[in-house]
Write a protein that holds these residues in place. Structure first.
Motif, mmCIF file in Angstrom:
data_model
loop_
_atom_site.group_PDB
_atom_site.id
_atom_site.type_symbol
_atom_site.label_atom_id
_atom_site.label_comp_id
_atom_site.label_asym_id
_atom_site.label_seq_id
_atom_site.Cartn_x
_atom_site.Cartn_y
_atom_site.Cartn_z
ATOM 1 N N VAL A 11 0.868 -1.186 0.000
ATOM 2 C CA VAL A 11 0.000 0.000 0.000
ATOM 3 C C VAL A 11 0.903 1.234 0.000
ATOM 4 N N PRO A 12 0.794 2.122 -0.998
ATOM 5 C CA PRO A 12 1.769 3.214 -1.131
ATOM 6 C C PRO A 12 1.767 4.222 0.008
ATOM 7 N N SER A 13 0.652 4.352 0.726
ATOM 8 C CA SER A 13 0.578 5.320 1.827
ATOM 9 C C SER A 13 0.925 4.712 3.177
ATOM 10 N N MET A 14 1.308 3.442 3.203
ATOM 11 C CA MET A 14 1.570 2.718 4.453
ATOM 12 C C MET A 14 2.995 2.957 4.947
ATOM 13 N N HIS A 15 3.137 3.461 6.172
ATOM 14 C CA HIS A 15 4.468 3.578 6.770
ATOM 15 C C HIS A 15 4.969 2.176 7.099
ATOM 16 N N PRO A 16 6.230 1.857 6.786
ATOM 17 C CA PRO A 16 6.743 0.510 7.048
ATOM 18 C C PRO A 16 6.559 0.054 8.495
ATOM 19 N N GLY A 17 6.620 0.993 9.424
ATOM 20 C CA GLY A 17 6.477 0.641 10.831
ATOM 21 C C GLY A 17 5.062 0.291 11.249
ATOM 22 N N ARG A 18 4.090 0.502 10.350
ATOM 23 C CA ARG A 18 2.691 0.205 10.686
ATOM 24 C C ARG A 18 2.185 -1.080 10.027
ATOM 25 N N VAL A 19 2.966 -1.662 9.170
ATOM 26 C CA VAL A 19 2.500 -2.806 8.380
ATOM 27 C C VAL A 19 1.953 -3.927 9.259
ATOM 28 N N ASP A 20 2.658 -4.244 10.343
ATOM 29 C CA ASP A 20 2.264 -5.381 11.183
ATOM 30 C C ASP A 20 1.212 -5.042 12.224
ATOM 31 N N VAL A 21 0.960 -3.749 12.474
ATOM 32 C CA VAL A 21 0.032 -3.381 13.564
ATOM 33 C C VAL A 21 -1.232 -2.688 13.067
ATOM 34 N N ILE A 22 -1.301 -2.326 11.786
ATOM 35 C CA ILE A 22 -2.432 -1.547 11.280
ATOM 36 C C ILE A 22 -3.744 -2.327 11.330
ATOM 37 N N ALA A 23 -3.709 -3.642 11.141
ATOM 38 C CA ALA A 23 -4.952 -4.420 11.156
ATOM 39 C C ALA A 23 -5.636 -4.329 12.511
ATOM 40 N N ALA A 24 -4.863 -4.464 13.578
ATOM 41 C CA ALA A 24 -5.434 -4.350 14.921
ATOM 42 C C ALA A 24 -5.967 -2.937 15.169
ATOM 43 N N GLY A 25 -5.234 -1.931 14.699
ATOM 44 C CA GLY A 25 -5.688 -0.547 14.878
ATOM 45 C C GLY A 25 -6.991 -0.267 14.152
ATOM 46 N N ALA A 26 -7.115 -0.781 12.918
ATOM 47 C CA ALA A 26 -8.353 -0.597 12.156
ATOM 48 C C ALA A 26 -9.520 -1.315 12.819
ATOM 49 N N LEU A 27 -9.242 -2.461 13.426
ATOM 50 C CA LEU A 27 -10.293 -3.208 14.117
ATOM 51 C C LEU A 27 -10.791 -2.435 15.337
ATOM 52 N N VAL A 28 -9.885 -1.762 16.040
ATOM 53 C CA VAL A 28 -10.307 -0.902 17.157
ATOM 54 C C VAL A 28 -11.235 0.199 16.646
ATOM 55 N N LEU A 29 -10.869 0.822 15.530
ATOM 56 C CA LEU A 29 -11.668 1.923 14.997
ATOM 57 C C LEU A 29 -13.071 1.479 14.606
ATOM 58 N N ILE A 30 -13.204 0.421 13.852
ATOM 59 C CA ILE A 30 -14.542 0.010 13.411
ATOM 60 C C ILE A 30 -15.366 -0.478 14.599
ATOM 61 N N SER A 31 -14.733 -1.060 15.594
ATOM 62 C CA SER A 31 -15.464 -1.502 16.781
ATOM 63 C C SER A 31 -16.059 -0.303 17.519
ATOM 64 N N ILE A 32 -15.300 0.788 17.604
ATOM 65 C CA ILE A 32 -15.805 2.008 18.241
ATOM 66 C C ILE A 32 -16.982 2.575 17.450
ATOM 67 N N MET A 33 -16.851 2.629 16.132
ATOM 68 C CA MET A 33 -17.909 3.188 15.296
ATOM 69 C C MET A 33 -19.194 2.368 15.422
ATOM 70 N N ASP A 34 -19.045 1.052 15.457
ATOM 71 C CA ASP A 34 -20.224 0.193 15.634
ATOM 72 C C ASP A 34 -20.858 0.410 16.998
ATOM 73 N N ARG A 35 -20.041 0.544 18.027
ATOM 74 C CA ARG A 35 -20.566 0.698 19.385
ATOM 75 C C ARG A 35 -21.413 1.962 19.525
ATOM 76 N N ILE A 36 -20.939 3.082 18.941
ATOM 77 C CA ILE A 36 -21.657 4.352 19.144
ATOM 78 C C ILE A 36 -22.586 4.696 17.982
ATOM 79 N N GLY A 37 -22.565 3.883 16.920
ATOM 80 C CA GLY A 37 -23.422 4.154 15.776
ATOM 81 C C GLY A 37 -22.963 5.316 14.912
ATOM 82 N N ALA A 38 -21.650 5.616 14.908
ATOM 83 C CA ALA A 38 -21.122 6.731 14.108
ATOM 84 C C ALA A 38 -21.162 6.387 12.627
ATOM 85 N N GLU A 39 -21.748 7.264 11.827
ATOM 86 C CA GLU A 39 -21.827 7.025 10.385
ATOM 87 C C GLU A 39 -20.535 7.368 9.659
#
Length: 313
Positions: free
Chosen positions: A267-295
């Motif tokens: 992914v061209p915008s991906m910092h090399p230091g985030r490659v292994d941890v970004i999936a967990a971070g994205a999962l935190v974000l979508i879980s928060i959005m689902d919890r509060i109903g943020a569109e």
């Protein structure tokens, strides 16, 4: 205008902002902003200590930042350290190293202080955007912890919980010293369980569902925005104040969770230091959005670093 320097040392990265600030007008003029992935929190969740190699990476970045601060002639400097150094038994080694290099002692702040700085940095410039309803929920998804802050002109409630992209990756996705590529359904379920428990904890003190605008901060959120926009490279101007719909965040999180290291690294915008941890971070974000109903999530490049700078003004 007062020329200030702010350093934010987190679990995954260390960042510097040098800026001219005017408290009377609310103006912040950025002179230099940079970030280095140092993974200070490497192994802290497992060992309770800062690893020697992690400390050396951090001190190398501090030496670089000292030269930049001197070049710009900043009058005031504040160094704030967050989750990893709060948790470590040997944090005195870290404090001494920073003091020797930069001449200031790092302030190992509480989660509540971290939340207040994040809120100030992210919302100070949102007041002129009439279509963003209040109260705001500012969510700072870091490497070791996530901060939740609800407020309008000021903080009404805040809570820091120990769920972050590095902590979740190391706790659930590392097997025999390597990150699962891609993770199994069982590993993903374990991360989800930790996130849901953390959200339950946050809701004990922060009225998450009262928020009318979700503002997302830090590298996991900004990287999701960059992927959503299909940027050819990381572009702070395009990312700052972008808005990503919930279903687009879900698509990206699901793709990251089933992708391989090579696919994420491409992914061209991906910092090399985030490659292994970004999936967990994205999962935190979508879980928060689902919890509060943020569109949607409003993405901010201005965060705790800007809040630290304002505090020195």
């Amino acid at each position: 205008m007062t020329r200030v320097a702010a350093v934010d040392c987190g679990t995954n990265s260390i960042r510097l902002l040098v800026a001219d600030v005017d408290p009377a007008t609310g103006e912040l003029v950025e002179l230099d902003r940079r970030m280095t992935i140092v993974r200070l929190g490497q192994g802290v969740d497992r060992t309770g200590r800062l690893a020697p190699e992690a400390l050396e990476r951090t001190f190398a970045a501090c030496r670089e930042y000292a030269a930049v601060i001197k070049e710009h002639g900043a009058e005031r400097l504040r160094f704030v350290a967050t989750s990893a150094s709060r948790d470590a038994e040997n944090r005195d080694e870290f404090v001494r190293g920073v003091l020797d290099i930069l001449g200031v002692e790092p302030e190992v702040i509480s989660g509540d202080q971290e939340a207040e700085f994040s809120f100030t940095g992210a919302t100070r410039e949102l007041t002129g955007l009439d279509d963003l309803a209040r109260p705001y929920l500012v969510v700072d998804i870091g490497g070791g912890s996530t901060e939740f802050v609800v407020g309008d002109d000021r903080v009404r409630a805040a809570r820091s919980v120990d769920v972050g992209c590095v902590r979740m990756t190391e706790r659930h996705l590392v097997v025999d010293g390597a990150v699962s590529d891609p993770p199994t359904a069982e590993q993903i379920a374990a991360i989800r369980a930790d996130i849901e428990a953390a959200l339950d904890l946050a809701e004990e003190t922060v009225p998450l569902r009262e928020a009318r605008t979700l503002v997302g901060l830090a590298g996991s959120v900004t990287t999701v925005s960059a992927i959503a926009q299909e940027l050819p490279e990381y572009d702070s101007a395009a990312i700052h104040h972008s808005r990503v719909p919930r279903e687009r965040v879900r698509e990206i999180a699901e793709w990251l969770l089933r992708s391989t290291h090579a696919e994420r690294a491409a992914v061209p915008s991906m910092h090399p230091g985030r490659v292994d941890v970004i999936a967990a971070g994205a999962l935190v974000l979508i879980s928060i959005m689902d919890r509060i109903g943020a569109e949607e999530v409003v993405v901010s490049e201005h965060d705790i670093l800007d809040g630290i700078a304002w505090s020195k003004a």
